[in-house]
Design a protein around this motif. Structure first.
Motif, PDB file in Angstrom:
ATOM      1  N   LEU A   1      15.064   4.715 -21.185  1.00 46.80           N
ATOM      2  CA  LEU A   1      14.696   3.306 -21.362  1.00 46.80           C
ATOM      3  C   LEU A   1      15.913   2.426 -21.631  1.00 46.80           C
ATOM      4  CD1 LEU A   1      11.345   3.611 -23.363  1.00 46.80           C
ATOM      5  CD2 LEU A   1      11.679   3.326 -20.904  1.00 46.80           C
ATOM      6  N   ASP A   2      17.001   3.044 -22.144  1.00 47.86           N
ATOM      7  CA  ASP A   2      18.251   2.293 -22.370  1.00 47.86           C
ATOM      8  C   ASP A   2      18.773   1.667 -21.087  1.00 47.86           C
ATOM      9  OD1 ASP A   2      18.433   2.782 -25.014  1.00 47.86           O
ATOM     10  OD2 ASP A   2      19.948   4.364 -24.871  1.00 47.86           O
ATOM     11  N   GLU A   3      18.422   2.287 -19.955  1.00 44.73           N
ATOM     12  CA  GLU A   3      18.966   1.844 -18.675  1.00 44.73           C
ATOM     13  C   GLU A   3      18.076   0.819 -17.990  1.00 44.73           C
ATOM     14  OE1 GLU A   3      21.874   2.787 -17.054  1.00 44.73           O
ATOM     15  OE2 GLU A   3      22.483   3.800 -18.887  1.00 44.73           O
ATOM     16  N   GLU A   4      16.932   0.536 -18.593  1.00 42.03           N
ATOM     17  CA  GLU A   4      16.009  -0.386 -17.937  1.00 42.03           C
ATOM     18  C   GLU A   4      16.013  -1.732 -18.651  1.00 42.03           C
ATOM     19  OE1 GLU A   4      12.154   1.451 -17.246  1.00 42.03           O
ATOM     20  OE2 GLU A   4      13.104   3.392 -16.903  1.00 42.03           O
ATOM     21  N   ASP A   5      15.647  -2.778 -17.923  1.00 47.42           N
ATOM     22  CA  ASP A   5      15.577  -4.110 -18.496  1.00 47.42           C
ATOM     23  C   ASP A   5      14.486  -4.125 -19.578  1.00 47.42           C
ATOM     24  OD1 ASP A   5      16.216  -7.210 -17.732  1.00 47.42           O
ATOM     25  OD2 ASP A   5      14.175  -6.949 -18.448  1.00 47.42           O
TER      26      ASP A   5
ATOM     27  N   VAL B   1      10.478  -3.064 -19.317  1.00 45.90           N
ATOM     28  CA  VAL B   1       9.879  -1.942 -20.056  1.00 45.90           C
ATOM     29  C   VAL B   1       8.651  -2.433 -20.819  1.00 45.90           C
ATOM     30  CG1 VAL B   1      10.239  -0.271 -21.917  1.00 45.90           C
ATOM     31  CG2 VAL B   1      12.068  -0.710 -20.262  1.00 45.90           C
ATOM     32  N   GLU B   2       8.805  -3.578 -21.502  1.00 45.56           N
ATOM     33  CA  GLU B   2       7.706  -4.184 -22.262  1.00 45.56           C
ATOM     34  C   GLU B   2       6.519  -4.473 -21.328  1.00 45.56           C
ATOM     35  OE1 GLU B   2       7.373  -4.771 -25.419  1.00 45.56           O
ATOM     36  OE2 GLU B   2       5.918  -6.413 -25.615  1.00 45.56           O
ATOM     37  N   ALA B   3       6.801  -5.055 -20.171  1.00 48.30           N
ATOM     38  CA  ALA B   3       5.736  -5.405 -19.218  1.00 48.30           C
ATOM     39  C   ALA B   3       5.014  -4.158 -18.721  1.00 48.30           C
ATOM     40  CB  ALA B   3       6.324  -6.187 -18.042  1.00 48.30           C
ATOM     41  N   SER B   4       5.767  -3.073 -18.522  1.00 44.06           N
ATOM     42  CA  SER B   4       5.138  -1.863 -17.993  1.00 44.06           C
ATOM     43  C   SER B   4       4.138  -1.266 -18.986  1.00 44.06           C
ATOM     44  CB  SER B   4       6.192  -0.831 -17.569  1.00 44.06           C
ATOM     45  OG  SER B   4       6.835  -0.290 -18.693  1.00 44.06           O
TER      46      SER B   4
ATOM     47  N   PHE C   1       2.383 -13.899 -20.303  1.00 43.62           N
ATOM     48  CA  PHE C   1       2.838 -15.226 -20.707  1.00 43.62           C
ATOM     49  C   PHE C   1       3.926 -15.119 -21.774  1.00 43.62           C
ATOM     50  CE2 PHE C   1       1.298 -19.661 -22.041  1.00 43.62           C
ATOM     51  CZ  PHE C   1       1.893 -20.240 -20.951  1.00 43.62           C
ATOM     52  N   ARG C   2       3.686 -14.252 -22.729  1.00 42.02           N
ATOM     53  CA  ARG C   2       4.646 -14.041 -23.825  1.00 42.02           C
ATOM     54  C   ARG C   2       5.983 -13.532 -23.279  1.00 42.02           C
ATOM     55  NH1 ARG C   2       5.590  -9.638 -26.484  1.00 42.02           N
ATOM     56  NH2 ARG C   2       3.757  -8.527 -25.720  1.00 42.02           N
ATOM     57  N   ILE C   3       5.916 -12.583 -22.336  1.00 38.77           N
ATOM     58  CA  ILE C   3       7.143 -12.007 -21.771  1.00 38.77           C
ATOM     59  C   ILE C   3       7.932 -13.066 -21.003  1.00 38.77           C
ATOM     60  CG2 ILE C   3       8.001 -10.367 -20.026  1.00 38.77           C
ATOM     61  CD1 ILE C   3       5.647  -8.499 -21.078  1.00 38.77           C
TER      62      ILE C   3
ATOM     63  N   TYR D   1       1.925  -2.868 -20.485  1.00 42.31           N
ATOM     64  CA  TYR D   1       0.634  -3.520 -20.251  1.00 42.31           C
ATOM     65  C   TYR D   1       0.242  -3.464 -18.776  1.00 42.31           C
ATOM     66  CZ  TYR D   1       2.059  -5.256 -24.773  1.00 42.31           C
ATOM     67  OH  TYR D   1       2.504  -5.330 -26.062  1.00 42.31           O
ATOM     68  N   ASP D   2       0.900  -2.570 -18.010  1.00 41.05           N
ATOM     69  CA  ASP D   2       0.624  -2.449 -16.576  1.00 41.05           C
ATOM     70  C   ASP D   2       0.878  -3.739 -15.817  1.00 41.05           C
ATOM     71  OD1 ASP D   2      -0.020   0.209 -16.212  1.00 41.05           O
ATOM     72  OD2 ASP D   2      -2.062  -0.087 -16.977  1.00 41.05           O
ATOM     73  N   LEU D   3       1.850  -4.487 -16.276  1.00 41.54           N
ATOM     74  CA  LEU D   3       2.217  -5.718 -15.577  1.00 41.54           C
ATOM     75  C   LEU D   3       3.395  -5.409 -14.676  1.00 41.54           C
ATOM     76  CD1 LEU D   3       2.198  -8.057 -18.692  1.00 41.54           C
ATOM     77  CD2 LEU D   3       0.504  -8.079 -16.859  1.00 41.54           C
ATOM     78  N   ASN D   4       3.384  -5.994 -13.504  1.00 42.23           N
ATOM     79  CA  ASN D   4       4.481  -5.777 -12.576  1.00 42.23           C
ATOM     80  C   ASN D   4       5.453  -6.939 -12.720  1.00 42.23           C
ATOM     81  OD1 ASN D   4       5.976  -4.788 -10.506  1.00 42.23           O
ATOM     82  ND2 ASN D   4       4.315  -4.805  -9.010  1.00 42.23           N
ATOM     83  N   TYR D   5       6.493  -6.750 -13.549  1.00 43.00           N
ATOM     84  CA  TYR D   5       7.422  -7.835 -13.866  1.00 43.00           C
ATOM     85  C   TYR D   5       8.818  -7.494 -13.392  1.00 43.00           C
ATOM     86  CZ  TYR D   5      10.456 -10.800 -16.784  1.00 43.00           C
ATOM     87  OH  TYR D   5      11.412 -11.670 -17.223  1.00 43.00           O
ATOM     88  N   ILE D   6       9.435  -8.417 -12.692  1.00 44.71           N
ATOM     89  CA  ILE D   6      10.828  -8.231 -12.279  1.00 44.71           C
ATOM     90  C   ILE D   6      11.591  -9.509 -12.582  1.00 44.71           C
ATOM     91  CG2 ILE D   6      12.413  -7.808 -10.358  1.00 44.71           C
ATOM     92  CD1 ILE D   6       9.858  -6.356  -9.061  1.00 44.71           C
ATOM     93  N   LYS D   7      12.667  -9.363 -13.321  1.00 42.19           N
ATOM     94  CA  LYS D   7      13.505 -10.510 -13.664  1.00 42.19           C
ATOM     95  C   LYS D   7      14.408 -10.836 -12.475  1.00 42.19           C
ATOM     96  CE  LYS D   7      16.328 -12.927 -16.665  1.00 42.19           C
ATOM     97  NZ  LYS D   7      16.178 -14.248 -16.019  1.00 42.19           N
TER      98      LYS D   7
END
Ligand code: GDP
Ligand code: MN
Length: 388
Positions: free
Chosen positions: A235-239, A243-246, A303-305, A248-254
């Protein structure tokens, strides 16, 4: 999912793909101990991060003495390594791989991956392996050979021969090489890899064929059947937001630039929304797909993320209420907005089941939410916001 080189090499070993002797180190003391254990020189000290191009960035060093092992381990561990794959911010090095240095006669490139266009497994190989493979691919693509394998037929001896001849291997290497590619095919299929890459694959001066580097990516959708491989996740290597979005099963990409946060249901709609934001003259700050059947809780977390990203100066919510009804969406947004406390403009476009109730909930919320009548209206409004 990506893993580290030292983990990829553990899998190589399990499948019978030859690798250099070595071990991962998490401190300078450990690196020194592994160096001593190897009982040979040179020793290679390698930064372990989820990005390539480490050699050119100064993350791979050849130590000729024990003192140099100490020196390189100390300088690489804890450094912020910048490579063409990390972006200018670089990546903090927290792990090392300490290996025996090999006498290299030639560096080759070899990879195996599923090819979507042909629905086959493809091996790609080149005699021009090593640190400049990207340039080879861009300028002289004919130097990369491809061998396609029909998964129903499976990997056969002639596939291996085609690769070996394509690489102009001398007879003394062919048997080892053919065994290696058969093992790599099995690894790729067994473990649901989306990429297995060895660059360089080396021919040594004493006629061995060895995977000097190793990179493996996996198909996330198949990870449920590989609990052992999931253990490799770092997890250190991930944004952190991803990680937080995953969770909640959210597909988030910055996104690297942009100031418009996006919350959309369905990946296709999310893509289209990003295009429309660009068309209106603004730039999206992220991609967030809450999914077709999103719950109010998911909307709230999404929304929070988005709002936690300081780059975001305005949010566009574009939801088609099919499975996710508009009233549920509206409640999710209002709850989230009250909890998080929104200080930036939020434009909402929604359409579909219970849209009237949804609009009423938004209107009665007392929050400063801007409603849009359709997608282009929403894009214009949010672009206006971005311009200040
Ligand atoms: P990358 O730059 O992140 O792909 O890291 P690699 O593991 O591919 O290492 C980069 C380069 O370091 C290789 O292409 C080699 O030229 C060199 N290198 C790595 N290990 C050894 C070794 O054991 N012996 C020698 N002579 N060179 C090595
Ligand atoms: Mn490499």
């Amino acid at each position: 999912m990506k893993i580290h080189e030292y983990q990829a090499k553990e899998l190589f070993k399990k499948y019978g793909v030859p690798i250099p002797r070595g071990k991962a180190a998490f401190s300078v003391a450990e690196a020194k101990a592994i160096g001593a254990e190897l009982n040979t020189f040179p020793v290679v000290v390698k930064a372990q991060i989820h990005a390539g191009g480490r050699g050119k960035g100064g993350g791979v060093k050849l130590a000729k003495t024990a003192a140099e092992v100490d020196q390189y381990a100390s300088s690489i561990l804890g450094m912020t390594l910048v490579t063409h794959q990390t972006g200018p911010e670089g990546r903090l090095v927290k792990k090392l791989l300490v290996e025996e240095g090999l006498p290299i006669a030639k560096e080759l490139y070899l990879s195996v991956l599923p090819d979507r266009a042909t629905a086959k497994i493809v091996f790609m190989a080149s005699e021009a392996g090593g640190m400049d493979i990207e340039e080879v691919a861009a300028k002289t693509p004919e130097k990369i050979i491809k061998v396609f394998i029909d998964p129903l037929l499976g990997f056969k001896g002639f596939h291996a021969n085609e690769l070996a001849f394509g690489l102009n291997l001398k007879p003394e290497f062919i048997k080892q090489f053919n065994a290696m590619v058969a093992a790599l095919y099995k690894l790729c299929v067994d473990c649901d890899c989306s990429l297995v890459e060895i660059n360089p694959l080396v021919l040594t001066t004493d006629n061995r064929v060895i995977a000097l580097d190793g990179k493996i990516n996996f198909d996330d959708n198949a990870m449920y059947r590989h609990k052992d491989i999931l253990e490799y996740r770092d997890l250190d290597e991930e944004d952190p937001a991803e990680v937080e979005a995953s969770k909640y099963d959210l597909n988030y990409i910055k996104m690297p630039s942009g100031n418009i946060g996006n919350m959309v249901n369905g990946a296709g709609l999310a893509m289209a929304t990003m295009d429309i934001i660009q068309l209106a003259g603004a730039t999206p700050a992220n991609f967030l797909d809450v999914g077709g059947g999103a719950s109010a809780e998911q909307v709230e977390n999404g929304f929070r993320i988005i709002l936690a990203d300081p780059a975001v100066k305005g949010v566009l919510i574009n939801i088609f209420g099919g499975i996710l009804r508009c009233d549920r969406l509206a409640n999710g947004v209002v709850d989230a907005a009250k909890k998080v406390g929104i200080k930036i403009p939020v434009v909402i476009r929604m359409e579909g089941t219970n849209v009237e109730q949804g609009r009423e909930i938004l209107a009665k919320s007392g929050l400063n939410l801007i409603t849009a009548k359709d997608v282009s209206d929403a894009a214009q409004k949010i672009a206006q916001v971005a311009k200040g």
